[in-house]
Design a protein around this motif. Structure first.
Motif, PDB file in Angstrom:
ATOM      1  N   GLY A 200       0.857  -1.165   0.000  1.00 34.58           N
ATOM      2  CA  GLY A 200       0.000   0.000   0.000  1.00 34.58           C
ATOM      3  C   GLY A 200       0.903   1.228   0.000  1.00 34.58           C
ATOM      4  N   ILE A 201       0.600   2.207  -0.837  1.00 33.36           N
ATOM      5  CA  ILE A 201       1.443   3.393  -1.008  1.00 33.36           C
ATOM      6  C   ILE A 201       0.661   4.632  -0.567  1.00 33.36           C
ATOM      7  N   VAL A 202       1.353   5.550   0.132  1.00 33.56           N
ATOM      8  CA  VAL A 202       0.688   6.765   0.595  1.00 33.56           C
ATOM      9  C   VAL A 202       0.962   7.921  -0.360  1.00 33.56           C
ATOM     10  N   ASP A 203      -0.043   8.748  -0.501  1.00 36.99           N
ATOM     11  CA  ASP A 203       0.080  10.002  -1.245  1.00 36.99           C
ATOM     12  C   ASP A 203       0.296  11.111  -0.230  1.00 36.99           C
ATOM     13  N   LEU A 204       1.452  11.737  -0.278  1.00 37.73           N
ATOM     14  CA  LEU A 204       1.810  12.789   0.680  1.00 37.73           C
ATOM     15  C   LEU A 204       1.855  14.163   0.024  1.00 37.73           C
ATOM     16  N   GLY A 205       1.300  14.245  -1.158  1.00 36.79           N
ATOM     17  CA  GLY A 205       1.306  15.537  -1.845  1.00 36.79           C
ATOM     18  C   GLY A 205       2.683  16.013  -2.215  1.00 36.79           C
ATOM     19  N   GLY A 206       3.578  15.065  -2.453  1.00 43.18           N
ATOM     20  CA  GLY A 206       4.931  15.411  -2.875  1.00 43.18           C
ATOM     21  C   GLY A 206       5.903  15.702  -1.746  1.00 43.18           C
ATOM     22  N   GLN A 207       5.507  15.571  -0.516  1.00 43.38           N
ATOM     23  CA  GLN A 207       6.418  15.858   0.594  1.00 43.38           C
ATOM     24  C   GLN A 207       7.498  14.790   0.706  1.00 43.38           C
ATOM     25  N   ALA A 215       4.406  13.395   7.805  1.00 42.43           N
ATOM     26  CA  ALA A 215       3.608  14.211   6.899  1.00 42.43           C
ATOM     27  C   ALA A 215       2.175  13.698   6.869  1.00 42.43           C
ATOM     28  N   LYS A 216       1.249  14.588   6.545  1.00 46.56           N
ATOM     29  CA  LYS A 216      -0.158  14.210   6.470  1.00 46.56           C
ATOM     30  C   LYS A 216      -0.396  13.355   5.221  1.00 46.56           C
ATOM     31  N   VAL A 217      -1.204  12.322   5.379  1.00 44.86           N
ATOM     32  CA  VAL A 217      -1.548  11.443   4.258  1.00 44.86           C
ATOM     33  C   VAL A 217      -2.793  11.984   3.574  1.00 44.86           C
ATOM     34  N   ILE A 218      -2.707  12.156   2.263  1.00 45.21           N
ATOM     35  CA  ILE A 218      -3.845  12.628   1.479  1.00 45.21           C
ATOM     36  C   ILE A 218      -4.749  11.469   1.081  1.00 45.21           C
ATOM     37  N   ARG A 219      -4.121  10.357   0.693  1.00 43.33           N
ATOM     38  CA  ARG A 219      -4.869   9.150   0.334  1.00 43.33           C
ATOM     39  C   ARG A 219      -3.915   7.973   0.344  1.00 43.33           C
ATOM     40  N   THR A 220      -4.486   6.776   0.302  1.00 43.73           N
ATOM     41  CA  THR A 220      -3.688   5.560   0.201  1.00 43.73           C
ATOM     42  C   THR A 220      -4.092   4.823  -1.067  1.00 43.73           C
ATOM     43  N   VAL A 221      -3.130   4.170  -1.686  1.00 43.57           N
ATOM     44  CA  VAL A 221      -3.379   3.420  -2.919  1.00 43.57           C
ATOM     45  C   VAL A 221      -2.824   2.018  -2.737  1.00 43.57           C
ATOM     46  N   GLU A 222      -3.655   1.017  -2.986  1.00 42.56           N
ATOM     47  CA  GLU A 222      -3.243  -0.364  -2.768  1.00 42.56           C
ATOM     48  C   GLU A 222      -2.492  -0.899  -3.980  1.00 42.56           C
ATOM     49  N   LYS A 223      -1.215  -1.204  -3.800  1.00 43.24           N
ATOM     50  CA  LYS A 223      -0.346  -1.876  -4.776  1.00 43.24           C
ATOM     51  C   LYS A 223      -0.417  -1.260  -6.179  1.00 43.24           C
ATOM     52  N   ILE A 260     -11.986  -7.414   3.255  1.00 52.93           N
ATOM     53  CA  ILE A 260     -12.060  -6.014   3.672  1.00 52.93           C
ATOM     54  C   ILE A 260     -10.633  -5.524   3.857  1.00 52.93           C
ATOM     55  N   GLN A 261     -10.234  -4.561   3.051  1.00 50.99           N
ATOM     56  CA  GLN A 261      -8.853  -4.087   3.063  1.00 50.99           C
ATOM     57  C   GLN A 261      -8.659  -2.987   4.104  1.00 50.99           C
ATOM     58  N   LEU A 262      -7.590  -3.106   4.873  1.00 50.12           N
ATOM     59  CA  LEU A 262      -7.260  -2.079   5.851  1.00 50.12           C
ATOM     60  C   LEU A 262      -7.003  -0.738   5.173  1.00 50.12           C
ATOM     61  N   THR A 263      -6.378  -0.761   3.999  1.00 50.49           N
ATOM     62  CA  THR A 263      -6.057   0.502   3.325  1.00 50.49           C
ATOM     63  C   THR A 263      -7.318   1.287   2.956  1.00 50.49           C
TER      64      THR A 263
END
Length: 318
Positions: A200-207, A215-223, A260-263
């Motif tokens: 699972g990869i986090v979107d940090l808005g480029g931080q 850093a604040k997480v904007i969204r998560t993306v699974e694989k 049910i995915q945790l992400t």
């Protein structure tokens, strides 16, 4: 709760009754450790033995994790188990017959060590009857955790701090950050672009977490595939969550395989601006990865005075 039931044992009393309304608390006192998986990466060894008991020399993986939990100030372990996983509970129970046998043979130090393991931590168990995903496993603990902030540790990753005194704690760093930010925090590491499809990869808005580790997480993306991954920061097996996560997980629609995915629950937390990512440092070993597991064995042996010199000589010879 569908497909879950509480059946475990405690060395003390349950601090939150299953049938009572829990009081709200932000102090992290409980950790959920999902151990219900089949351990397919460890076959054939894990055919009959839980992967969490895979040893580093003579110490099970789960022992390292519980030591980390204790160092983080957590008092109670909640195992989410499945059929055949009772040996994990037994490991942290007292063994009076074994202790007595060792003492009769003059092995006092080993008997003391066995006794200390039985006193390490309070243990509660919840059974996950069907493999319905990591999110579902965590949801099974809802009525034990109650309205408390809680930690989650995956049972196939260890973060030993070889040789450090006092030992550091990967989990403690997340607990401290969650307390400071009054929010949920997940541990992440930077991985090669080619490996984003495994996490699972986090979107940090480029931080950049090499500049500021949280850093604040904007969204998560699974694989995600490398070309669409929002970052190279991968979610690993350490988390601290607000209890709001349970409500979000209960609303998640099952995905592939009915899981049910945790992400998906984490993504809902991110939408409320209450999810942060923290870069984890130090040694990390994925016990399900064969190469990583071998590295853990070598690094662990090099910390042992009775093994280190002979191992160095052997490695030089090959």
């Amino acid at each position: 709760m569908k497909d879950c039931f509480f059946f475990g044992k405690l060395k003390g009393d349950l601090s939150v009754s299953i049938n009572s309304k829990p009081k709200s608390s932000n102090r992290v006192r409980k950790v959920v450790i999902p151990v219900a998986g089949l351990g397919t990466r460890g076959l054939p060894f894990t055919k009959e033995v839980p992967k969490e008991l895979l040893p580093i020399i003579d110490t099970p993986t789960i022992h390292f994790i519980v030591e980390e939990v204790i160092e983080a100030g957590i008092e109670q372990v909640i195992f989410v188990t499945s059929k055949g996983k009772h040996t994990l509970e037994d490991y942290f129970d007292l063994s009076p017959n074994l202790e007595a046998w060792l003492r009769r043979r003059g092995k006092e130090a080993l008997a003391d060590k066995i006794h200390q393991i039985g006193q390490m931590v309070e243990v509660v168990s919840v059974r996950q009857k069907e493999p319905l995903g990591l999110g579902h496993a965590i949801l099974c603990t809802r009525h034990i955790v109650g309205q408390e902030r809680f930690a989650v540790c995956l049972g196939d990753e260890i973060f030993p701090h070889w040789g450090e005194k006092p030992a550091g704690s990967a989990l403690r760093s997340l607990v401290d950050t969650a307390d400071r930010l009054e929010s949920s925090v997940v541990g992440v590491v930077e991985v090669p672009a080619s490996e984003t499809t495994s996490y699972g990869i986090v979107d940090l808005g480029g931080q950049n977490l090499n500049v500021q580790p949280t850093a604040k997480v904007i969204r998560t993306v699974e694989k995600p595939k490398p070309e669409v991954a929002p970052s190279r920061y991968a979610i690993i097996g350490r988390y601290v969550f607000d209890p709001d996560l349970f409500g979000y997980l209960a609303e998640v629609k099952p995905g592939v395989g009915g899981e049910i995915q945790l992400t998906d629950g984490m993504d809902r937390l991110a939408q409320t601006d209450r999810l942060y990512a923290q870069r984890m440092s130090g040694c990390r070993y994925d016990i399900g990865n064969h190469f990583s597991y071998v590295k853990a064995q070598i690094d662990g042996a090099l910390q042992r005075p009775e093994l280190a010199q002979r191992l160095r000589e052997y490695l030089k010879s090959i």
